[in-house]
Design an enzyme around this catalytic site. Structure first.
Site, PDB file in Angstrom:
ATOM      1  N   GLY A   1       0.791  -1.222   0.000  1.00 33.70           N
ATOM      2  CA  GLY A   1       0.000   0.000   0.000  1.00 33.70           C
ATOM      3  C   GLY A   1       0.824   1.273   0.000  1.00 33.70           C
ATOM      4  O   GLY A   1       2.061   1.244  -0.076  1.00 33.70           O
ATOM      5  N   GLN A   2       0.138   2.404   0.099  1.00 29.58           N
ATOM      6  CA  GLN A   2       0.766   3.720  -0.005  1.00 29.58           C
ATOM      7  C   GLN A   2       1.822   3.951   1.079  1.00 29.58           C
ATOM      8  O   GLN A   2       2.933   4.401   0.781  1.00 29.58           O
ATOM      9  CB  GLN A   2      -0.302   4.817   0.062  1.00 29.58           C
ATOM     10  CG  GLN A   2       0.226   6.225  -0.081  1.00 29.58           C
ATOM     11  CD  GLN A   2      -0.853   7.266  -0.286  1.00 29.58           C
ATOM     12  OE1 GLN A   2      -0.769   8.094  -1.183  1.00 29.58           O
ATOM     13  NE2 GLN A   2      -1.881   7.244   0.531  1.00 29.58           N
TER      14      GLN A   2
ATOM     15  N   ILE B   1      -4.543  -9.918   7.532  1.00 27.69           N
ATOM     16  CA  ILE B   1      -4.651  -9.592   8.954  1.00 27.69           C
ATOM     17  C   ILE B   1      -6.035  -9.915   9.519  1.00 27.69           C
ATOM     18  O   ILE B   1      -6.227  -9.907  10.736  1.00 27.69           O
ATOM     19  CB  ILE B   1      -4.278  -8.125   9.247  1.00 27.69           C
ATOM     20  CG1 ILE B   1      -5.268  -7.151   8.591  1.00 27.69           C
ATOM     21  CG2 ILE B   1      -2.843  -7.837   8.826  1.00 27.69           C
ATOM     22  CD1 ILE B   1      -5.081  -5.710   9.030  1.00 27.69           C
TER      23      ILE B   1
ATOM     24  N   THR C   1      -9.450   1.546   2.952  1.00 28.01           N
ATOM     25  CA  THR C   1      -9.444   3.013   2.920  1.00 28.01           C
ATOM     26  C   THR C   1     -10.492   3.632   2.012  1.00 28.01           C
ATOM     27  O   THR C   1     -10.535   4.854   1.862  1.00 28.01           O
ATOM     28  CB  THR C   1      -8.055   3.527   2.478  1.00 28.01           C
ATOM     29  OG1 THR C   1      -7.739   2.970   1.192  1.00 28.01           O
ATOM     30  CG2 THR C   1      -6.983   3.129   3.486  1.00 28.01           C
TER      31      THR C   1
ATOM     32  N   ASP D   1      -7.794  10.722  10.757  1.00 24.73           N
ATOM     33  CA  ASP D   1      -8.519  11.877  11.288  1.00 24.73           C
ATOM     34  C   ASP D   1     -10.032  11.641  11.277  1.00 24.73           C
ATOM     35  O   ASP D   1     -10.780  12.348  11.950  1.00 24.73           O
ATOM     36  CB  ASP D   1      -8.183  13.135  10.484  1.00 24.73           C
ATOM     37  CG  ASP D   1      -8.482  12.997   9.001  1.00 24.73           C
ATOM     38  OD1 ASP D   1      -8.187  11.930   8.430  1.00 24.73           O
ATOM     39  OD2 ASP D   1      -8.988  13.963   8.392  1.00 24.73           O
TER      40      ASP D   1
ATOM     41  N   TYR E   1     -16.637   4.222   7.746  1.00 20.97           N
ATOM     42  CA  TYR E   1     -15.179   4.086   7.686  1.00 20.97           C
ATOM     43  C   TYR E   1     -14.560   4.546   8.999  1.00 20.97           C
ATOM     44  O   TYR E   1     -13.741   3.838   9.609  1.00 20.97           O
ATOM     45  CB  TYR E   1     -14.626   4.915   6.520  1.00 20.97           C
ATOM     46  CG  TYR E   1     -13.132   5.110   6.565  1.00 20.97           C
ATOM     47  CD1 TYR E   1     -12.268   4.052   6.321  1.00 20.97           C
ATOM     48  CD2 TYR E   1     -12.579   6.360   6.866  1.00 20.97           C
ATOM     49  CE1 TYR E   1     -10.880   4.226   6.380  1.00 20.97           C
ATOM     50  CE2 TYR E   1     -11.211   6.547   6.920  1.00 20.97           C
ATOM     51  CZ  TYR E   1     -10.368   5.482   6.675  1.00 20.97           C
ATOM     52  OH  TYR E   1      -9.005   5.653   6.743  1.00 20.97           O
TER      53      TYR E   1
END
Length: 292
Positions: free
Chosen positions: A10-11, A49, A74, A114, A137
């Protein structure tokens, strides 16, 4: 030292592996004790996971000193229709890792968001502010945070905002692509937060893991802006001839009411290992120069 990284495709995860191999971030050198670390990176396909038995077996066999969880669901809009999937990855996944880490007394770094905050108010959220997520989310991520806090003794919960990096999909690449192919683009102006470069996040994660300063850490770029302001800077720095037009959230069709205000205050960084996060304009300028 042994470090296990989940979500390595991932990122954040993919860039973390590169930093550990290189020994430095754009902000400077990583801690000396990490420069010879034995690193084990697993993509979501290689280590699921969500599977508790797989997680416990893998962590036990490697016996890492540190586990860095960069795996996450995400897709904010997608979580509204696929909450079970988001819950599995964002809540049960961290729970499984926390259990595995606690068994071998390993440190766990869990990357949050956040979106665990309400998105209402006018001052940056501090770590002690109550998490009241509005989206599915955000709720799935908050539950993951709660599991980590309840189960794991040695944890670092990292809360960044508006994340972008060199790998994967993000707002910067989206705006660049739209700007290159359109004379004008519309971007929301009534949502404010802190654009955050992945390099800055990784730099501070690695500063923390060599300490015992356990807890929750906001880890966001300095300075706040709207998505419109951010897009204007992206277009300006990339020197693309495209007009950026402000619009309201109501004009932007989405299943999710995104946070109106989600700026973060890096209070815990300041009072422990130090807050070296760059101003978002500085970090963005370096990023654009490196990709063009």
């Amino acid at each position: 030292m042994k470090i296990l990284v989940t979500g390595a495709g991932g990122q954040v995860g993919s860039e973390l592996l590169k930093v550990l191999e290189k020994g430095e971030t754009e902000l400077g050198s990583i801690p000396s004790e990490l420069k010879k670390a034995e690193v084990f990176g697993f993509s979501s396909r290689e280590l699921d996971i969500r599977n508790i038995n797989q997680v416990i077996d893998k962590v036990a066999s490697i016996n890492p000193d540190v586990v860095i969880n960069a795996a996450a669901f995400t897709n904010v809009d997608g979580a509204e229709d696929n909450f079970d999937q988001a819950f599995e990855v964002n809540a049960l996944g961290p729970r499984n890792l926390a259990m595995a880490c606690e068994r071998i007394s390993a440190k766990l770094v869990h990357i949050s968001t956040d979106y665990v905050f309400s998105g209402e108010g006018s001052r940056p959220f501090k770590e002690y502010d109550t998490a009241l997520p509005k989206s599915e989310y955000g709720k799935s991520k908050k539950l993951g945070d709660d599991f980590v806090k309840e189960i794991c003794t040695k944890y670092f919960i990292i809360r960044p905002a508006w994340v972008y990096g060199y790998n994967g999909k993000n707002f910067v690449y989206t705006i660049l692509n739209l700007a290159k192919n359109n004379d004008e683009i519309k971007v929301v102006k009534d949502q404010r937060g802190n654009p955050t470069n992945v390099q800055d996040i990784i730099h501070h994660i690695l500063k923390l893991v060599v300490t015992e300063e356990y807890g929750i850490y906001n880890c966001a770029g300095h300075g706040e802006c709207s998505w419109y302001d951010f897009a204007c800077k992206i277009v300006e720095f990339s020197k693309i001839n495209c007009k950026v037009i402000p619009c309201t959230s109501e004009e932007y069709k989405s299943k999710v009411k995104r946070p109106t205000y989600s700026a973060l205050d890096n209070c815990n960084l300041r009072i422990t290992v130090g807050d070296e996060m760059r101003h978002y304009v500085t970090a963005l300028k370096v990023f654009i120069n490196n990709i063009i």
